[in-house]
Structures are given as structure tokens and as C-alpha cells.
Scaffold this active site. Structure first.
Site, PDB file in Angstrom:
ATOM      1  N   SER A 176      75.009 -18.940  52.107  1.00  0.00           N
ATOM      2  CA  SER A 176      74.538 -20.313  52.252  1.00  0.00           C
ATOM      3  C   SER A 176      73.431 -20.484  53.287  1.00  0.00           C
ATOM      4  O   SER A 176      72.600 -21.370  53.161  1.00  0.00           O
ATOM      5  CB  SER A 176      75.710 -21.236  52.588  1.00  0.00           C
ATOM      6  OG  SER A 176      76.394 -20.792  53.737  1.00  0.00           O
ATOM      7  N   HIS A 204      76.290 -21.960  46.014  1.00  0.00           N
ATOM      8  CA  HIS A 204      74.826 -22.104  45.955  1.00  0.00           C
ATOM      9  C   HIS A 204      74.201 -21.379  44.775  1.00  0.00           C
ATOM     10  O   HIS A 204      72.979 -21.368  44.636  1.00  0.00           O
ATOM     11  CB  HIS A 204      74.197 -21.602  47.261  1.00  0.00           C
ATOM     12  CG  HIS A 204      74.654 -22.382  48.448  1.00  0.00           C
ATOM     13  ND1 HIS A 204      74.034 -23.532  48.867  1.00  0.00           N
ATOM     14  CD2 HIS A 204      75.720 -22.205  49.271  1.00  0.00           C
ATOM     15  CE1 HIS A 204      74.677 -24.018  49.915  1.00  0.00           C
ATOM     16  NE2 HIS A 204      75.710 -23.228  50.182  1.00  0.00           N
ATOM     17  N   LYS A 236      76.519 -29.555  45.361  1.00  0.00           N
ATOM     18  CA  LYS A 236      75.201 -28.944  45.569  1.00  0.00           C
ATOM     19  C   LYS A 236      74.364 -29.115  44.299  1.00  0.00           C
ATOM     20  O   LYS A 236      73.947 -30.230  44.024  1.00  0.00           O
ATOM     21  CB  LYS A 236      75.389 -27.523  46.059  1.00  0.00           C
ATOM     22  CG  LYS A 236      75.800 -27.604  47.535  1.00  0.00           C
ATOM     23  CD  LYS A 236      76.622 -26.525  48.092  1.00  0.00           C
ATOM     24  CE  LYS A 236      77.059 -26.938  49.494  1.00  0.00           C
ATOM     25  NZ  LYS A 236      78.167 -26.146  49.998  1.00  0.00           N
TER      26      LYS A 236
HETATM   27  C1  LIG Z   1      79.134 -26.235  50.947  1.00  0.00           C
HETATM   28  C2  LIG Z   1      79.992 -25.032  50.809  1.00  0.00           C
HETATM   29  C3  LIG Z   1      81.374 -25.154  50.676  1.00  0.00           C
HETATM   30  C4  LIG Z   1      82.085 -26.457  50.862  1.00  0.00           C
HETATM   31  O1  LIG Z   1      81.998 -27.243  49.725  1.00  0.00           O
HETATM   32  P1  LIG Z   1      82.255 -28.809  49.876  1.00  0.00           P
HETATM   33  O2  LIG Z   1      82.518 -29.263  48.487  1.00  0.00           O
HETATM   34  O3  LIG Z   1      81.034 -29.378  50.469  1.00  0.00           O
HETATM   35  O4  LIG Z   1      83.465 -28.963  50.760  1.00  0.00           O
HETATM   36  C5  LIG Z   1      82.115 -24.011  50.425  1.00  0.00           C
HETATM   37  N1  LIG Z   1      81.513 -22.808  50.338  1.00  0.00           N
HETATM   38  C6  LIG Z   1      80.186 -22.646  50.489  1.00  0.00           C
HETATM   39  C7  LIG Z   1      79.590 -21.285  50.389  1.00  0.00           C
HETATM   40  C8  LIG Z   1      79.389 -23.757  50.745  1.00  0.00           C
HETATM   41  O5  LIG Z   1      78.093 -23.607  50.940  1.00  0.00           O
END
Ligand SMILES: *Cc1c(COP(=O)(O)O)cnc(C)c1O
Length: 382
Positions: A176, A204, A236
Site C-alpha cells: 500500500s 490496492h 479503494k
Molecule cells: C486500506 C487497506 C485496508 C483496510 O481497508 P478498509 O476497508 O479501509 O478498512 C486493509 N489492507 C490494506 C492493504 C489496505 O490498504
């Protein structure tokens, strides 16, 4: 009692203090922030779906049909036709028999790891895994072992020392804060050789990688035997909110029985599931969004090379510029802000000490002149 004021002062001195900016208006590449119009390069809305008219309409219609709140957890009476249909569509999308919705990615990761592992078991995690994966390992009370970033040989050495208990290997698909890909074919082989589960969090990658947006597993062509536990988040590239786990029927049934962050929380609003169903269709059908991203990434990487700026090795919309020093990263972010560009400085503990960075991200809604604008600004401040 803990001296909170002293700790806050320490964070300020070390340039680690965090402040929230106040956004007025929908998510997009043009944002109104604290009253200022800015061009944003730090969102995870990679495909530009968070404010897509069809997704917005699906949510509005969903609210008309379902009301706002789901009313209860999935296991009481909060699990609707909308949630169920989305789960079936996510299963088909990932090529797995079942998918299970969670309220957030953070909760999915905590829920899955703690349901599968406990005292006497072992969780192996990439050093640069997302905080929620590390926290899942801690919550499970299994022994948490971190291996060198993207290094399947380092993982193999650690796995070889353990011959009892469950073994679970956990990795981000796309990292990330770095934008690089985990070496999933090697990790999957290593896990298999040591009789370990492999869990991939592709928060991602979904929407962005693979011909149909199927993420890392589509990119590498890996099936369920190779990646038995697959996590996706919906906040995302999907542009909505929530998360899912995809895998075998037994895995999903087991999680429904055992994953506490699944069981003891309110189901997502059903209208959000309706919005996500439309966003999933856009992800699968609108290839141009992924192609556009690749064009922008290429333009940006070429431009930074010409400027003599060193980017990390990344083919994804996450293109970090490592600065190192916390104060310097903050100063660069502030200088960009003066030029009307929003990019936040990412500092420890989100990234390792001494690797503070500008985490630059692209969206299919950016234009080539937006990228040109960013390159010009970077040239002026570098
Ligand atoms: C953003 C993210 C999460 C968390 O997801 P949310 O739905 O925002 O709680 C988990 N793992 C990774 C790799 C992330 O980038």
C-alpha cells in the site's frame, strides 16, 4: 496516568503529528480542501468511481428501496438480498466458490487471521504488510513472525523452523505504501511446500490489475489452490466501502461461525451493497480506466526520470517519492499545497523509520495535463 500532553508534544517535535484536512464536496481529483481548490494525487479512488453517476444513482435507488441502516448484524436479521447478490457476484468475479462481506478491510483482516490461528500457531507476515494484517496477527495470539520484504527465501527459512501448529502466510498483494507487487507465484509455492495457508490482501490490486480488474491473482494467473484466502476492500478502486473474503465454501462457512469481527458488527447498509454491485460492473467492463492509468503512470515515470527524481520500482497507480526525513517530507507536501497540489507526507509508523515519502497516486479521472502540472510543480520545489 499517562501524560497525554507530553506525548503530543513529542510527536510535534519529531514531525510525526497528524492533522486532518477538511474536504468539502465529493471525492475526485479536484477537491475543495479547507476552502482551497486543489488538484489531488493522494486518493485510493484509482478508477474514479467514488462519485460515478451510476454508482451514486444505485446508492440513491438502494436507499429508496432499503432505507438507510441494515438494522442488525448479518447473523441476526441484517443480511439482505442486496448483500447476498453482491457476495455471489464477488465470488464469480474472483473465480472462487464463495465470498463473504465484511464491514471494513481492517475487520476482514482481523477476523480471518484470528479465526484461523490461535495460541500455538504461527503467522508469517511481510515486513511491509498493512497495519490491519499485523494487528490481525496480534489479535490471534499466534506467534507473529515478520519476513524480509517480498522475499520468499527468507519466508522459507522461517517456515522450515516450525513443524507444529497451523501456519498462515499473510501478504499485501500490492504494497500500500510502496506500490510494488508481492511475488505471489513464489510465495504460493513456498507456502505449499511447508503446508501453510496463503492469505493475500489485494486492497490496492482489485480494479487496477488484471485484464478484468481481478487484481494480483488475475495478473499472475493464480487459482484458489495457489491463493486459498483472498481479501479485497471496497473503499479503494471500487469507490464505495466495505470488504470481502473470497475462498472455498468451507472457508466461508467457517468464517461465518468463527470470525468475531464478522459476527459482532452491524451489516453494511444494503444500499452500499447495491452501489458496489454497479461499481463491480464498471470495473469489469470499463477497461479504458485501467489503460488510462497505465498511460498516466508511464507519462509520470518518464517525466520524473527527466527531472532526475528517483521513484520506487512500481507499475501500479501508487508511485511513492521517498524523501527520508520527516520534516523534509512535510515541507515538500506544504510546498506542493502552495502550488494547489494535494499529496500527503506519509511518515512512520505507517512506513519504516527514515523512509518518509510523498505517496503519489493516480486516478483514471486525472488528465495528462494534470500529470504535466504535477511534474512542473515537482520541478519547481525539488
Ligand atoms: C486500506 C487497506 C485496508 C483496510 O481497508 P478498509 O476497508 O479501509 O478498512 C486493509 N489492507 C490494506 C492493504 C489496505 O490498504
Amino acid at each position: 496516568m499517562k501524560d497525554l500532553a507530553a506525548e503530543l508534544t513529542r510527536l510535534q517535535h519529531e514531525h510525526l503529528y497528524r492533522r486532518r484536512r477538511i474536504i468539502d464536496g465529493p471525492q475526485g481529483v479536484h477537491l475543495s480542501v479547507d476552502g482551497q481548490k486543489l488538484l489531488s494525487f493522494c486518493s485510493n479512488d484509482y478508477l474514479g468511481l467514488a462519485n460515478h453517476p451510476d454508482v451514486v444513482k444505485a446508492m440513491q435507488d438502494g436507499i429508496t428501496h432499503w432505507g438507510v441502516g441494515s438494522g442488525a448484524s448479518h447473523l441476526v436479521n441484517g443480511h439482505s438480498v442486496a448483500h447476498h447478490a453482491l457476495e455471489e457476484e464477488l465470488a464469480a468475479f474472483t473465480g472462487r466458490p464463495r465470498a463473504l462481506l465484511f464491514s471494513t478491510g481492517y475487520m476482514a483482516n482481523m477476523g480471518v487471521i484470528a479465526a484461523l490461528c490461535g495460541r500455538g500457531d504461527f503467522v508469517f507476515e511481510d515486513r511491509l504488510n498493512h497495519a490491519s494484517l499485523l494487528d490481525g496477527g496480534l489479535l490471534s495470539q499466534a506467534r507473529l513472525q515478520r519476513y524480509a520484504h517480498a522475499d520468499s527465501n527468507a519466508l522459507a527459512l522461517k517456515l522450515a523452523k516450525r513443524d507444529s501448529g497451523e501456519k498462515l502466510v499473510v501478504t499485501d498483494g500490492v504494497f500500500s505504501m510502496d506500490g510494488d507487487l508481492a511475488p505471489l507465484p513464489e510465495l504460493s509455492q513456498t507456502a505449499k511446500q511447508h503446508d501453510a495457508w496463503l492469505m493475500v490482501d489485494d486492497a490496492h490490486g482489485f480494479g487496477v490489475l488484471g485484464e478484468h480488474g481481478g487484481g494480483c491473482v488475475e495478473h499472475f494467473g493464480l487459482n484458489m489452490k495457489e491463493v486459498p484466502i483472498l481479501i479485497g476492500t471496497l473503499g479503494k478502486a471500487f469507490g464505495t466501502f466495505g470488504a470481502f473474503v473470497a475462498g472455498s465454501d468451507e472457508l466461508i462457512e467457517y468464517l461465518i461461525q468463527k470470525a468475531r469481527p464478522y459476527i459482532y458488527t452491524t451489516a453494511l447498509p444494503p444500499a452500499l451493497a447495491e452501489a458496489t454491485r454497479i461499481s463491480l460492473k464498471l470495473i469489469q467492463n470499463e477497461h479504458w480506466r485501467r489503460e488510462k492509468l497505465q498511460t498516466l503512470i508511464k507519462q509520470f515515470r518518464q517525466g520524473t526520470t527527466e527531472l532526475g527524481l528517483q521513484l520506487m520500482e512500481s507499475s501500479t497507480p501508487i508511485q511513492p517519492l521517498v524523501i527520508g526525513d520527516n520534516a523534509k517530507a512535510l515541507a515538500m507536501s506544504a510546498a506542493l499545497l502552495e502550488k494547489g497540489i494535494l499529496i500527503s507526507a506519509i511518515r512512520p509508523p505507517t512506513v519504516p523509520e527514515g523512509t518518509a515519502r510523498l505517496r503519489i497516486t493516480f486516478s483514471a479521472e486525472h488528465s495528462e495535463s494534470d500529470v504535466e502540472h504535477l511534474l512542473n510543480a515537482l520541478e519547481q520545489i525539488k
